[in-house]
Design an enzyme around this catalytic site. Structure first.
Site, PDB file in Angstrom:
ATOM      1  N   GLU A 147       0.825  -1.217   0.000  1.00 27.00           N
ATOM      2  CA  GLU A 147       0.000   0.000   0.000  1.00 27.00           C
ATOM      3  C   GLU A 147       0.863   1.273   0.000  1.00 27.00           C
ATOM      4  O   GLU A 147       0.483   2.278  -0.594  1.00 27.00           O
ATOM      5  CB  GLU A 147      -0.945  -0.022   1.208  1.00 27.00           C
ATOM      6  CG  GLU A 147      -2.038  -1.077   1.045  1.00 27.00           C
ATOM      7  CD  GLU A 147      -2.841  -1.308   2.311  1.00 27.00           C
ATOM      8  OE1 GLU A 147      -2.243  -1.722   3.328  1.00 27.00           O
ATOM      9  OE2 GLU A 147      -4.055  -1.054   2.293  1.00 27.00           O
ATOM     10  N   GLU A 157      -3.608  -9.740   3.452  1.00 28.66           N
ATOM     11  CA  GLU A 157      -4.382  -9.525   4.678  1.00 28.66           C
ATOM     12  C   GLU A 157      -5.496 -10.542   4.851  1.00 28.66           C
ATOM     13  O   GLU A 157      -5.831 -10.952   5.960  1.00 28.66           O
ATOM     14  CB  GLU A 157      -4.977  -8.109   4.693  1.00 28.66           C
ATOM     15  CG  GLU A 157      -3.982  -6.999   4.955  1.00 28.66           C
ATOM     16  CD  GLU A 157      -3.304  -6.469   3.695  1.00 28.66           C
ATOM     17  OE1 GLU A 157      -3.312  -7.173   2.651  1.00 28.66           O
ATOM     18  OE2 GLU A 157      -2.762  -5.354   3.748  1.00 28.66           O
TER      19      GLU A 157
END
Ligand code: 3HC
Length: 708
Positions: free
Chosen positions: A121, A141
């Site tokens: 990210e 995740e």
């Protein structure tokens, strides 16, 4: 690279910065190197240092562009898992990344090792991304029951399109440099020197306005392709919430501005963080990493193992041989005669051909791996091996004969292992001149695929042998759990108790299909009776016949499987077992149900109906109770080890964290109540584990025994 820079007399701005971020300049390019071992997790100190550095760079006239990179083996593995579940501390990663994206000076990210989760990210917030040739990037995740929480679900679809983004987010898979380039996830693959090329890339952007990904529209998807991906994600989610939330969030990137999508993502991230599913998956992540850590093994150096001998080329032996070949070992495969050896080689070849068909390996890889395989019928050649594993017929007499032969053949340094799933290791150890070099390596079928490896420690197994087995487990990429010696070790011992309860319920009014449906609703990939059909009922029958003479007549025993086998109902391979199979489809069979009912009535037990919840509670209690005995007896070092075995070898749903973790979540007091009812009903077949009672009395938990 940093040496070159210092040699070039570049300004070192690092002194004032916290240790987790090294900062220097290469001409007009400021380089920020995240240095937070072991995996550069984006802990609070890293977030703070990065935010400060990016902000400071905005007002430094001599800095015209920024490069963010990582020290050590990896860019960053993302959010710091040890901070999860605790109150979040500022600055939050989304804010840091927004600041990076808003930077008036261009920011380039250099990915090496793994750029995962928050690490990916950070890259999505930057203006350009470059990756090392062997770099990997992904948003894993979902494997922790989470979603990307720092803009990933909103920026990734804007960069690579919603279909590919949903695929990566919902599977959590990592992609290599080539695929990342093809997807448009990176702008370049470094040819040679990642750092230098990142700096060059940044230098080339100086003075140009950098578009922000968050302001871009997500490119529209082909409706059919989008729907197909959504269907796939729903199909594969099987009870897991995170992939389904991924669909929702990625969809929002198509219709909502980033300023709304990002807070929505953050809310979903925290909701998932507090969910039992994420707790279960995080528990397993940490359990995996703790499994091999034994205080008594600290500082023990494993032996070097290169040449492995596998005796027996049946299903298990050939799978074990492939597992070792895949990990780069040299393997000698031994069979008694040429015909058996050829059959074994055909099996090995078959496994490789299947891997080629599924695209997992190519022809060159197959040839390279087979080049390390030496098939032979000459036992004497085993003398050259560092490790010999027997995978022959599961019979103590036959195994003892083999051990005696090996005793005269092998050098004093060879490690000897048995792949037995049930038998006692001590008599085998007694047959060897050096029992300290003997242990169990219990693989699960198919051995080259299944992640679990039970390392069975016999009474005299040395620390060195154990440390070597753990190192082998790591090299094989298995989840290795140490077990003491007992009937069935950790997994099969629990399985026996679990199956017994299922069969007891048949005697009390439940049907196989009801039990299977309840356990599949709980999250097992297949119910226990369907699994028995798949494995073949004749194996259980043969074992039951073997044990019949020594079975305690007062023990509760359910002979239905004997009746099925007498009728030739050996399971799926015979087209009938607990079910009938029509074109491979499993169908409940009225004949079996009448047989079950007739037996149940004949026992004289009270007949009643069972709710799915009741079935689940009874099965879970049987597992947890036996797991507690296994921990109490020291067969497993920690309850978390029991969880790893059941999840990775027996299909227990990983998002429930394993039976022991799940029991903590339900409350151990409830488990003890059910266990006491079971003990009252089943007499000698069931007794409540003393550890379970102790934990309830002291308000303890399995988590506390794990050290968590
Ligand atoms: N946070 C904290 N510690 C971590 C970590 C993380 N994200 N990832 C790994 N570690 C620790 C491990 O616990 C282990 O600690 P130990 O040495 O004390 O046992 C050590 O780093 C080394 O890890 P491994 O033994 O797993 O090393 P490998 O080389 O086998 O694997 C890896 C490295 C591929 C990075 C693997 O550890 C991994 O998959 N890590 C998890 C990655 C992940 O899930 N990232 C997403 C986090 S969530 C997130 O980023 C939220 C964001 O969206 C806001």
């Amino acid at each position: 690279m940093s040496n070159e820079l210092s040699a070039a007399g570049e300004a070192d701005l690092g002194e004032a910065m916290p240790e987790v971020l090294r900062v220097w300049r290469d001409g007009e390019v400021a380089v920020f190197e995240i240095d937070n071992p072991p995996v550069n997790a984006t802990s609070q100190s890293v977030r703070r240092a990065l935010l400060d550095a990016v902000q400071r760079a905005q007002s430094e006239p001599e800095t015209k562009a920024l490069v963010i990179c990582g020290a050590g083996r990896t860019f960053t593995a993302g959010g710091d898992i040890s901070e999860f579940g605790k109150p979040p501390r500022e600055p939050h990663l989304p804010d840091v990344i927004n600041r990076i994206e808003e930077s008036a000076k261009p920011v380039v990210v250099a990915w090496h090792g793994t750029a995962l989760g928050g690490g990916c990210e950070i890259g999505l917030g930057a203006h350009k991304r470059i990756i090392a040739k062997d770099g990997l990037v992904g948003l894993p995740e979902v494997k922790l029951g989470l979603l990307p929480g720092a803009g990933g679900t909103q920026r990734l679809p804007r960069l690579i399109g919603p279909v590919a983004a949903l695929d990566l987010i919902a599977t959590g898979r990592m992609v290599g440099a080539e695929e990342a380039l093809r997807l448009g996830l990176v702008d370049a693959i470094a040819r040679d020197d990642l750092r230098a090329e990142a700096i060059e890339l940044a230098r080339g952007l100086i003075g140009q306005m950098q578009p922000r990904l968050s302001l871009r529209n997500t490119p529209a998807a082909e409706p059919e392709a989008w729907q197909a991906m959504v269907d796939k994600v729903n199909r594969e989610a099987r009870g897991r919430m995170a992939p389904q939330r991924a669909i929702e969030l990625v969809s929002q990137s198509l219709t909502l501005p980033f300023s709304i999508g990002q807070p929505n993502e953050r809310r979903a991230f925290f909701e998932l963080m507090n969910s039992e599913q994420s707790r279960g998956l995080r528990h397993l992540f940490l359990a995996e990493r703790e499994a091999g850590k034994r205080p008594e093994l600290a500082g023990v150096t494993p032996r070097d193992v290169r040449q492995v001998g596998v005796i027996g080329a049946g299903t298990m032996g050939s799978g074990i041989a492939v597992a070792f070949l895949d990990a780069g070992y040299k393997v000698m495969l031994i069979e008694a005669d040429d015909a058996a050896l050829q059959a074994g080689l055909d099996r090995v070849n078959g496994l490789y051909l299947r891997s080629i068909r599924s695209g997992r390996i190519d022809e060159n890889t197959r040839l390279a791996r087979l080049a390390n395989l030496a098939p032979t019928t000459e036992m004497g050649r085993l003398a050259a091996c560092d490790l010999v594993i027997e995978a022959i017929f599961e019979d103590m007499g036959v195994k003892l004969e083999l051990m005696k032969k090996l005793a005269g053949l092998l050098s004093a340094s060879t490690l000897i292992a048995t792949n037995t799933s049930y038998l006692d290791l001590e008599p085998m150890a007694d047959a060897l001149p050096a029992p300290e070099r003997f242990l169990g390596l219990h693989f699960f079928s198919p051995a080259h695929v299944m992640k679990l490896l039970e390392i069975v420690r016999a009474r005299r197994t040395s620390h060195e042998a154990l440390a070597t087995a753990l190192a082998i487990g790591r090299k094989l990429k298995k989840i290795a759990v140490i077990s003491g010696v007992c009937e069935g070790f950790i997994g099969n011992r629990i399985l026996a108790k679990f199956r017994a309860q299922c069969e007891f319920m048949l005697e009390e009014g439940a049907l196989p299909r009801e039990i299977d449906a309840a356990m599949e609703a709980f999250g097992l990939a297949m119910g226990p009776f369907a699994v028995q059909d798949l494995a073949g009922l004749d194996i259980a029958w043969a074992r039951r016949k073997r044990l019949a003479a020594t079975r305690d007549p007062n023990e509760r025993d359910v002979p239905i499987v004997d009746r099925l086998c007498e009728l030739g109902r050996f399971g799926q391979k015979a087209g009938k077992g607990w079910y009938t199979y029509e074109n491979g489809r499993r169908v409940p069979d009225p004949a079996v149900e009448s047989l079950v009912r007739a037996h149940a009535t004949a026992t004289g037990r009270r007949q009643r109906s069972f709710s799915a919840q009741e079935i689940q509670n009874r099965v879970l209690t049987a597992m947890v109770n036996e797991g507690a005995k296994i921990v109490g007896e020291g067969i497993a070092a920690r309850p978390a080890d029991v969880d790893l075995v059941l999840v990775n070898g027996y299909g227990f749903p990983n998002w429930r964290g394993g039976p022991m973790h799940h029991a903590d979540m339900l409350g151990l007091a409830k488990i003890v109540v059910i266990a006491e009812e079971t003990a009252a009903r089943d007499g000698q077949a069931f007794s409540v584990a003393p550890l379970l009672k102790e934990l309830v009395a002291s308000q303890g938990s399995f988590a506390a025994l794990n050290g968590g």
